[in-house]
Motif scaffolding. Structure first.
Motif, PDB file in Angstrom:
ATOM      1  N   VAL A  11       0.861  -1.177   0.000  1.00 23.55           N
ATOM      2  CA  VAL A  11       0.000   0.000   0.000  1.00 23.55           C
ATOM      3  C   VAL A  11       0.899   1.230   0.000  1.00 23.55           C
ATOM      4  CG1 VAL A  11      -1.732   1.313   1.286  1.00 23.55           C
ATOM      5  CG2 VAL A  11      -1.832  -1.186   1.258  1.00 23.55           C
ATOM      6  N   ALA A  12       0.635   2.147  -0.927  1.00 22.03           N
ATOM      7  CA  ALA A  12       1.370   3.416  -0.945  1.00 22.03           C
ATOM      8  C   ALA A  12       0.825   4.315   0.152  1.00 22.03           C
ATOM      9  CB  ALA A  12       1.222   4.088  -2.301  1.00 22.03           C
ATOM     10  N   VAL A  13       1.723   4.980   0.866  1.00 20.08           N
ATOM     11  CA  VAL A  13       1.356   5.960   1.883  1.00 20.08           C
ATOM     12  C   VAL A  13       2.087   7.259   1.551  1.00 20.08           C
ATOM     13  CG1 VAL A  13       0.872   4.247   3.677  1.00 20.08           C
ATOM     14  CG2 VAL A  13       3.177   5.131   3.443  1.00 20.08           C
ATOM     15  N   ASP A  14       1.758   8.322   2.280  1.00 18.45           N
ATOM     16  CA  ASP A  14       2.312   9.639   1.971  1.00 18.45           C
ATOM     17  C   ASP A  14       3.828   9.657   1.869  1.00 18.45           C
ATOM     18  OD1 ASP A  14      -0.170  10.791   1.805  1.00 18.45           O
ATOM     19  OD2 ASP A  14      -0.158  11.506   3.874  1.00 18.45           O
ATOM     20  N   LEU A  19       4.358  -2.632   3.453  1.00 15.72           N
ATOM     21  CA  LEU A  19       4.245  -3.986   2.922  1.00 15.72           C
ATOM     22  C   LEU A  19       3.785  -4.910   4.037  1.00 15.72           C
ATOM     23  CD1 LEU A  19       6.802  -2.464   1.547  1.00 15.72           C
ATOM     24  CD2 LEU A  19       7.125  -4.638   0.459  1.00 15.72           C
ATOM     25  N   LEU A  20       2.885  -5.813   3.723  1.00 13.78           N
ATOM     26  CA  LEU A  20       2.394  -6.797   4.681  1.00 13.78           C
ATOM     27  C   LEU A  20       2.772  -8.184   4.194  1.00 13.78           C
ATOM     28  CD1 LEU A  20       0.683  -7.884   7.054  1.00 13.78           C
ATOM     29  CD2 LEU A  20      -1.306  -7.733   5.519  1.00 13.78           C
ATOM     30  N   ASP A  21       3.494  -8.905   5.038  1.00 20.28           N
ATOM     31  CA  ASP A  21       3.786 -10.310   4.769  1.00 20.28           C
ATOM     32  C   ASP A  21       2.587 -11.089   5.291  1.00 20.28           C
ATOM     33  OD1 ASP A  21       4.596 -12.975   4.812  1.00 20.28           O
ATOM     34  OD2 ASP A  21       6.666 -12.464   5.330  1.00 20.28           O
ATOM     35  N   GLU A  22       1.749 -11.556   4.394  1.00 18.51           N
ATOM     36  CA  GLU A  22       0.498 -12.212   4.781  1.00 18.51           C
ATOM     37  C   GLU A  22       0.725 -13.559   5.457  1.00 18.51           C
ATOM     38  OE1 GLU A  22      -1.909 -12.293   1.248  1.00 18.51           O
ATOM     39  OE2 GLU A  22      -1.922 -10.111   1.101  1.00 18.51           O
ATOM     40  N   ARG A  23       1.901 -14.153   5.261  1.00 18.91           N
ATOM     41  CA  ARG A  23       2.199 -15.428   5.930  1.00 18.91           C
ATOM     42  C   ARG A  23       2.426 -15.224   7.419  1.00 18.91           C
ATOM     43  NH1 ARG A  23       7.183 -18.131   3.195  1.00 18.91           N
ATOM     44  NH2 ARG A  23       7.961 -16.146   3.918  1.00 18.91           N
ATOM     45  N   ARG A  26       3.445  -9.773   9.538  1.00 20.06           N
ATOM     46  CA  ARG A  26       4.413  -8.712   9.850  1.00 20.06           C
ATOM     47  C   ARG A  26       4.351  -7.601   8.799  1.00 20.06           C
ATOM     48  NH1 ARG A  26      10.838  -9.225  11.225  1.00 20.06           N
ATOM     49  NH2 ARG A  26      11.042  -7.039  11.747  1.00 20.06           N
ATOM     50  N   TYR A  27       4.403  -6.356   9.287  1.00 23.65           N
ATOM     51  CA  TYR A  27       4.412  -5.185   8.425  1.00 23.65           C
ATOM     52  C   TYR A  27       5.827  -4.650   8.271  1.00 23.65           C
ATOM     53  CZ  TYR A  27      -0.659  -4.744   8.710  1.00 23.65           C
ATOM     54  OH  TYR A  27      -1.997  -4.963   8.606  1.00 23.65           O
ATOM     55  N   TYR A  28       6.110  -4.099   7.091  1.00 17.08           N
ATOM     56  CA  TYR A  28       7.376  -3.432   6.805  1.00 17.08           C
ATOM     57  C   TYR A  28       7.036  -2.081   6.189  1.00 17.08           C
ATOM     58  CZ  TYR A  28       9.295  -8.121   7.228  1.00 17.08           C
ATOM     59  OH  TYR A  28       9.643  -9.365   7.684  1.00 17.08           O
ATOM     60  N   GLN A  29       7.837  -1.082   6.492  1.00 17.06           N
ATOM     61  CA  GLN A  29       7.631   0.231   5.909  1.00 17.06           C
ATOM     62  C   GLN A  29       8.888   0.663   5.184  1.00 17.06           C
ATOM     63  OE1 GLN A  29       6.220   3.238   8.577  1.00 17.06           O
ATOM     64  NE2 GLN A  29       6.101   4.774   6.982  1.00 17.06           N
ATOM     65  N   LEU A  76      15.503  -5.846   1.065  1.00 13.29           N
ATOM     66  CA  LEU A  76      14.315  -6.557   0.589  1.00 13.29           C
ATOM     67  C   LEU A  76      14.597  -8.055   0.478  1.00 13.29           C
ATOM     68  CD1 LEU A  76      13.119  -4.045  -2.147  1.00 13.29           C
ATOM     69  CD2 LEU A  76      11.904  -4.589  -0.024  1.00 13.29           C
ATOM     70  N   ARG A  77      15.792  -8.395   0.004  1.00 16.00           N
ATOM     71  CA  ARG A  77      16.176  -9.809  -0.093  1.00 16.00           C
ATOM     72  C   ARG A  77      16.344 -10.422   1.289  1.00 16.00           C
ATOM     73  NH1 ARG A  77      20.305  -8.941  -5.013  1.00 16.00           N
ATOM     74  NH2 ARG A  77      18.952  -9.705  -6.663  1.00 16.00           N
ATOM     75  N   THR A  78      17.027  -9.709   2.179  1.00 13.97           N
ATOM     76  CA  THR A  78      17.292 -10.222   3.526  1.00 13.97           C
ATOM     77  C   THR A  78      15.994 -10.532   4.270  1.00 13.97           C
ATOM     78  OG1 THR A  78      19.382  -9.020   3.651  1.00 13.97           O
ATOM     79  CG2 THR A  78      18.414  -9.698   5.735  1.00 13.97           C
ATOM     80  N   THR A  79      15.010  -9.672   4.114  1.00 14.20           N
ATOM     81  CA  THR A  79      13.737  -9.902   4.799  1.00 14.20           C
ATOM     82  C   THR A  79      12.865 -10.933   4.084  1.00 14.20           C
ATOM     83  OG1 THR A  79      12.732  -8.032   3.622  1.00 14.20           O
ATOM     84  CG2 THR A  79      13.634  -7.585   5.808  1.00 14.20           C
ATOM     85  N   GLY A  80      13.283 -11.351   2.891  1.00  9.26           N
ATOM     86  CA  GLY A  80      12.533 -12.363   2.156  1.00  9.26           C
ATOM     87  C   GLY A  80      11.299 -11.840   1.470  1.00  9.26           C
ATOM     88  N   LEU A  81      11.233 -10.517   1.275  1.00  9.38           N
ATOM     89  CA  LEU A  81      10.051  -9.936   0.641  1.00  9.38           C
ATOM     90  C   LEU A  81      10.056 -10.081  -0.865  1.00  9.38           C
ATOM     91  CD1 LEU A  81       9.854  -6.676   2.779  1.00  9.38           C
ATOM     92  CD2 LEU A  81       8.399  -8.700   2.962  1.00  9.38           C
TER      93      LEU A  81
END
Length: 84
Positions: A11-14, A19-23, A26-29, A76-81
């Motif tokens: 989701v874009a924010v201001d 980003l939400l990892d649905e598994r 966990r949220y990432y900003q 992004l790679r390290t977090t597995g996103l």
């Protein structure tokens, strides 16, 4: 080419993206520059194109933009996103 895992919602924010990892739930900003890099990746671009986008959007030298893009992609790679 990098892409987000299928179970990641964005989701874009201001001031960037969330980003939400649905598994895991966990949220990432990511901040504005992270959102620029991620946007390029989602459109099929790579690290060089992301650096170009950073230099166009912000007043930074190309060397700095390349380093920043590489670091954002590394995280992004390290977090597995993302997947390669």
């Amino acid at each position: 080419m990098l892409s987000l895992r299928q179970d990641i919602s964005v989701v874009a924010v201001d001031d960037g993206m969330v980003l939400l990892d649905e598994r895991t739930g966990r949220y990432y900003q990511v901040n504005g520059s992270g959102a620029v890099v991620l946007g390029v990746l989602l459109e099929g671009g790579g690290e060089d194109e992301a650096a170009d986008a950073l230099t166009e959007r912000y007043d930074v030298l190309r060397e700095r933009a390349l380093a920043d893009a590489a670091e954002i992609i590394r995280r992004l790679r390290t977090t597995g996103l993302v997947t390669a």
